[in-house]
Design a protein around this motif. Structure first.
Motif, mmCIF file in Angstrom:
data_model
loop_
_atom_site.group_PDB
_atom_site.id
_atom_site.type_symbol
_atom_site.label_atom_id
_atom_site.label_comp_id
_atom_site.label_asym_id
_atom_site.label_seq_id
_atom_site.Cartn_x
_atom_site.Cartn_y
_atom_site.Cartn_z
ATOM 1 N N ARG A 18 -1.546 2.404 43.020
ATOM 2 C CA ARG A 18 -0.269 1.747 43.326
ATOM 3 C C ARG A 18 0.888 2.715 43.122
ATOM 4 O O ARG A 18 1.816 2.773 43.932
ATOM 5 N N LYS A 19 0.855 3.482 42.045
ATOM 6 C CA LYS A 19 1.921 4.451 41.791
ATOM 7 C C LYS A 19 2.034 5.459 42.924
ATOM 8 O O LYS A 19 3.141 5.746 43.414
ATOM 9 N N VAL A 20 0.910 6.011 43.349
ATOM 10 C CA VAL A 20 0.930 7.008 44.418
ATOM 11 C C VAL A 20 1.442 6.386 45.712
ATOM 12 O O VAL A 20 2.254 6.980 46.434
ATOM 13 N N THR A 77 -8.900 10.429 38.342
ATOM 14 C CA THR A 77 -8.558 9.260 39.154
ATOM 15 C C THR A 77 -7.364 9.554 40.047
ATOM 16 O O THR A 77 -7.351 9.207 41.230
ATOM 17 N N LEU A 78 -6.336 10.189 39.502
ATOM 18 C CA LEU A 78 -5.166 10.532 40.310
ATOM 19 C C LEU A 78 -5.563 11.438 41.470
ATOM 20 O O LEU A 78 -5.107 11.243 42.609
ATOM 21 N N LEU A 79 -6.415 12.419 41.211
ATOM 22 C CA LEU A 79 -6.825 13.336 42.269
ATOM 23 C C LEU A 79 -7.616 12.612 43.351
ATOM 24 O O LEU A 79 -7.432 12.877 44.546
ATOM 25 N N GLU A 80 -8.503 11.713 42.966
ATOM 26 C CA GLU A 80 -9.283 10.962 43.947
ATOM 27 C C GLU A 80 -8.372 10.115 44.831
ATOM 28 O O GLU A 80 -8.559 10.036 46.053
ATOM 29 N N VAL A 81 -7.376 9.494 44.220
ATOM 30 C CA VAL A 81 -6.430 8.682 44.985
ATOM 31 C C VAL A 81 -5.610 9.552 45.930
ATOM 32 O O VAL A 81 -5.428 9.222 47.109
ATOM 33 N N MET A 89 -1.627 12.639 49.423
ATOM 34 C CA MET A 89 -0.531 13.073 48.557
ATOM 35 C C MET A 89 -0.876 14.423 47.939
ATOM 36 O O MET A 89 -1.951 14.586 47.346
ATOM 37 N N LEU A 90 0.020 15.400 48.062
ATOM 38 C CA LEU A 90 -0.204 16.728 47.502
ATOM 39 C C LEU A 90 0.083 16.720 46.005
ATOM 40 O O LEU A 90 0.887 15.928 45.523
ATOM 41 N N VAL A 91 -0.566 17.630 45.268
ATOM 42 C CA VAL A 91 -0.465 17.634 43.808
ATOM 43 C C VAL A 91 -0.229 19.043 43.293
ATOM 44 O O VAL A 91 -0.901 19.996 43.715
#
Length: 759
Positions: free
Chosen positions: A253-255, A276-280, A286-288
């Protein structure tokens, strides 16, 4: 940690939201089947805050001092096969203060159990997929094994095998595959595939995307040979009312909300992000920029990571790259944030060491470091620098980044940006910038043009910036490829660093001292509940993602009143013209547009017209009266190119509970915004009440509002509202029914719960 007391005696103080810190002990009893004998049994801890120690049957089997690094422990040696076992984990968080933000505590990210097929196996994180070219797609696949034998590699699209290959491993194997059926991964088209590897009866698989990254003075920053400008947002790791706990639904949801706000990149500030953030981010495009740490060898808080850094930084960086390597969303590494060590010769050398080491671990991604240019100069002059001698006086004399934040709050954003232009700032940063691939400028936009001319090979990243500079950055970046991106502080509000980005009045915040009762930073283009603020709308217009005009109004019920100071807030305007009881009050109206001129009308009469200046924000002053406020955008010839209106809510007041999803599944999170509205659903920001919530068919995980001052916290069943809004988060167990009431009004919402795969 959310359940701990918040007191004035908390050593973490404003940094951690006044939560007291303790040590935590987890104990799990389990039976190890005889079938496990002869197999490798491992546990992966993705995140334990912090200084974790793991024991099995009384024997210490591992741990990790850094609370954001994942780590593995092997259980084999001390397992009782066929009998009872006791697994114990101790997380130490009583050594306060140890963080500049809300850290959370204990086991806050997932724990996984790994079982090998036998003595020869594929250890975790042993498969790496690297893209060598795209026309056609050429891949290098390296595999690390325990034992010798043959490996089989398959590339899958869902269940369909697209390509396969074989190789022999003597502990390491390498394959080159030309995969003509694969399509490249990009933010616009985040195509993902699976690499499945079989080895001696063992099997593992990783998800990957085929994409290339380039960075150069000629091309700037490019993905798949196409220039990409990073429209970035800094975020902390917490999930707002849920604390640091890594709920996949909350992360996604945040992303998604950040993407809707116009951002295409995230900076994981100031620690490695979760898997989890990377999978999302892989799935959503979304780039990180994954960041390592907030301090090197100079303390920012008394018990921070400095005491472990020298012994662990290489292991930490190696593990961060192992976590990130196969994720196409990760496009940058950052070695640190506002580390004033970069002003010293020792720190300059360390900058180069860390850059080179990251290239050894992963040669495919560039390296930066967020350097606060003005802070480097001030620290070299002796201002705001931490030392062991100052530790006991920390409460009376803020140090490090807190010193800088406090000064910025008093002096404003303009002072910080002016300070960055001083010649001494160049002297105290150029050595470190030469030792990284991309120079990370925190609050240095006023240096961009000068430094691009002076250093023709330098690439510049706005690694931390103000919201109000978004339009200026975007216009510059269109014409200068060496200006590769901008990361605003912050994309979404977060726990801790209380009040640093807040504009609050006394009706919601009894005092501006940021003492106990204050809980969040207040710095976000999206508030803590997920509501996009006017600053988020400004960002979309600034980046050319919305033509506008967008219309927002600063609270009309506080004419001329002082608010809590902050450099990290551009405006407190919201999208509302419903200010009951404020007839005749002065009203400050903001219009966001890229049009040449803006006309403002109130109830059909013209109350102002202005030419847009150098920004995409036009400010009007008028008098409030109920009715319809309209902004009309016009081109240079006076032709209308767009309009928008805000209308006063009706006299009736309702309480609404509106779930963001109509269906869910067991174990999923349900986000349910609460609002005071009129009969047509127009929010009424002047309405305020204490709302009580009852849930059937699920568990109420969090309830609260977005105000940085929040004496209630998020773990109760009753909450205040903030500008007419609040939020409930429910963990579904079956069909969910939630009832909200304030003593006068009542709202009921229902969410159907179906088994996974049927929603």
């Amino acid at each position: 940690m959310l359940a701990e007391k918040r007191t004035a005696q908390s050593p973490g103080g404003i940094n951690t939201g006044w939560f007291e810190g303790y040590d935590y002990r987890y104990v799990k009893q389990f039976t190890a089947p005889e079938a496990w004998r002869g197999r490798t049994v491992m546990l992966e801890f993705e995140g334990v805050y912090h200084n974790a120690q793991v024991f099995l049957n009384g024997h210490k089997i591992g741990g990790r001092p850094y609370g954001y690094s994942g780590f593995f422990v092997t259980l084999d040696e001390h397992l009782n096969y066929g009998g009872d076992n006791t697994l114990e984990v101790i997380a130490h968080n009583a050594d306060q203060p140890n963080s500049r933000w809300y850290s959370g505590a204990g086991i806050y990210r997932p724990v996984q159990l790994y079982l090998s097929a036998g003595k020869s196996y594929l250890p975790p994180e042993s498969i790496r997929v690297r893209t060598l070219g795209l026309d056609p797609v050429r891949l290098e696949i390296t595999v690390r094994t325990v034992g010798e034998g043959n490996i089989q590699v398959e590339l899958l699209d869902g269940d369909k095998v697209l390509h396969s290959g074989r190789a022999h491993s003597d502990g390491n194997a390498r394959l080159l595959l030309t995969a003509t059926e694969l399509q490249p991964w990009s933010p616009e088209h985040p195509r993902l595939y699976t690499c499945r590897v079989r080895f001696e009866g063992d099997e593992d698989r990783v998800t990957f995307g085929a994409r290339t990254i380039e960075w150069s003075a000629r091309k700037g920053f490019a993905i798949n040979d196409r220039r990409v400008i990073l429209r970035g947002a800094c975020i902390h790791h917490d999930n707002g009312p849920l604390g640091a706990a890594c709920w996949p639904d909350a992360v996604e949801r945040k992303v998604r909300l950040l993407q809707e706000c116009g951002y295409n990149a995230i900076r994981s500030a100031h620690n490695p992000c979760s898997k989890t953030l990377l999978e999302v981010c892989d799935r959503l495009g979304m780039l990180v920029m994954d960041e390592y740490v907030d301090c090197w060898y100079i303390h920012k808080t008394k018990n921070d990571y400095v005491q472990y850094f020298a012994d662990w930084w290489q292991r930490d960086l190696a593990d961060m790259t192992a976590k990130d390597f196969n994720h196409p969303c990760v496009v940058l590494y950052s070695t640190g944030n506002e580390v004033s060590e970069t002003a010293q010769e020792r720190g300059i050398q360390l900058t180069g060491q860390m850059t080179r080491y990251l290239h050894d671990c992963d040669p495919t991604r560039p390296v930066t470091c967020g350097v606060n240019i003005f802070f480097n100069l001030l620290s070299s002059l002796g201002f705001g620098v931490y030392s062991d001698e100052k530790a006991e006086k920390e409460a009376e004399k803020p140090v490090g980044s807190q010193f800088f934040n406090d000064m910025a709050g008093l002096c404003g954003a303009g002072f910080m940006k002016w300070g960055a232009t001083l010649h001494g700032c160049d002297v105290k940063t150029r050595g470190a910038f030469a030792n990284m691939d991309i120079a990370g400028y925190n609050y240095g936009i006023n240096r961009y043009r000068h430094d691009l001319q002076k250093y023709p090979d330098r690439l510049i990243l706005g690694s931390e910036t103000f919201c109000s500079d978004a339009y200026r950055f975007w216009q510059m970046a269109q014409h200068e490829p060496r200006l590769i991106g901008d990361f605003v502080w912050a994309g979404m509000d977060y726990l801790g660093e209380v009040g640093v980005g807040s504009w609050e009045y006394h009706d919601y915040a009894p005092g501006f001292d940021h003492g106990p009762g204050w809980l969040t930073a207040g710095s976000g283009r999206i508030d803590l509940t997920g509501y996009r603020l006017a600053e988020g709308d400004y960002t979309r217009v600034a980046f050319g993602l919305e033509k506008g005009p967008v219309l927002a109004v600063r609270p009309v019920n506080h004419p001329g009143e002082k608010h809590s100071p902050s450099a990290w807030k551009m405006t407190d305007a919201i999208r509302s013209w419903s200010w009951s009881g404020c007839e005749g009050n002065p009203a400050i109206v903001e219009v966001y547009t890229t049009a040449a001129r803006v006309e403002l009308t109130l109830n059909g009469r013209k109350v102002g017209e202005k030419r847009r200046g150098k920004d995409c924000r036009v400010i009007f002053r008028t008098r409030y009266e109920d009715g319809t406020l309209t902004a009309i955008a016009r081109d240079a010839n006076g032709n209308e190119v767009g309009r928008t209106a805000l209308r006063t809510a009706g006299p009736e007041t309702e309480l609404r509970a509106e779930p963001e999803q109509k269906q869910t599944a067991p174990g999923r999170l349900c986000y349910i915004p609460l609002r005071y509205t009129d009969g047509a659903g127009t929010t009424k920001p002047m309405e305020r009440g204490r709302i009580r919530v009852n849930v059937e068919g699920g568990k109420l995980l969090a309830l609260g509002h977005a105000c940085p001052y929040n004496a209630d916290g998020f773990l109760g069943s009753e909450t205040d509202t903030y500008w007419g809004r609040a939020l409930a988060i429910v963990l579904a167990e079956g069909d969910v029914t939630m009832t909200a009431e304030d003593g006068t009004r009542r709202a009921v919402c229902k969410i159907a719960c179906k088994e996974v795969g049927t929603c």
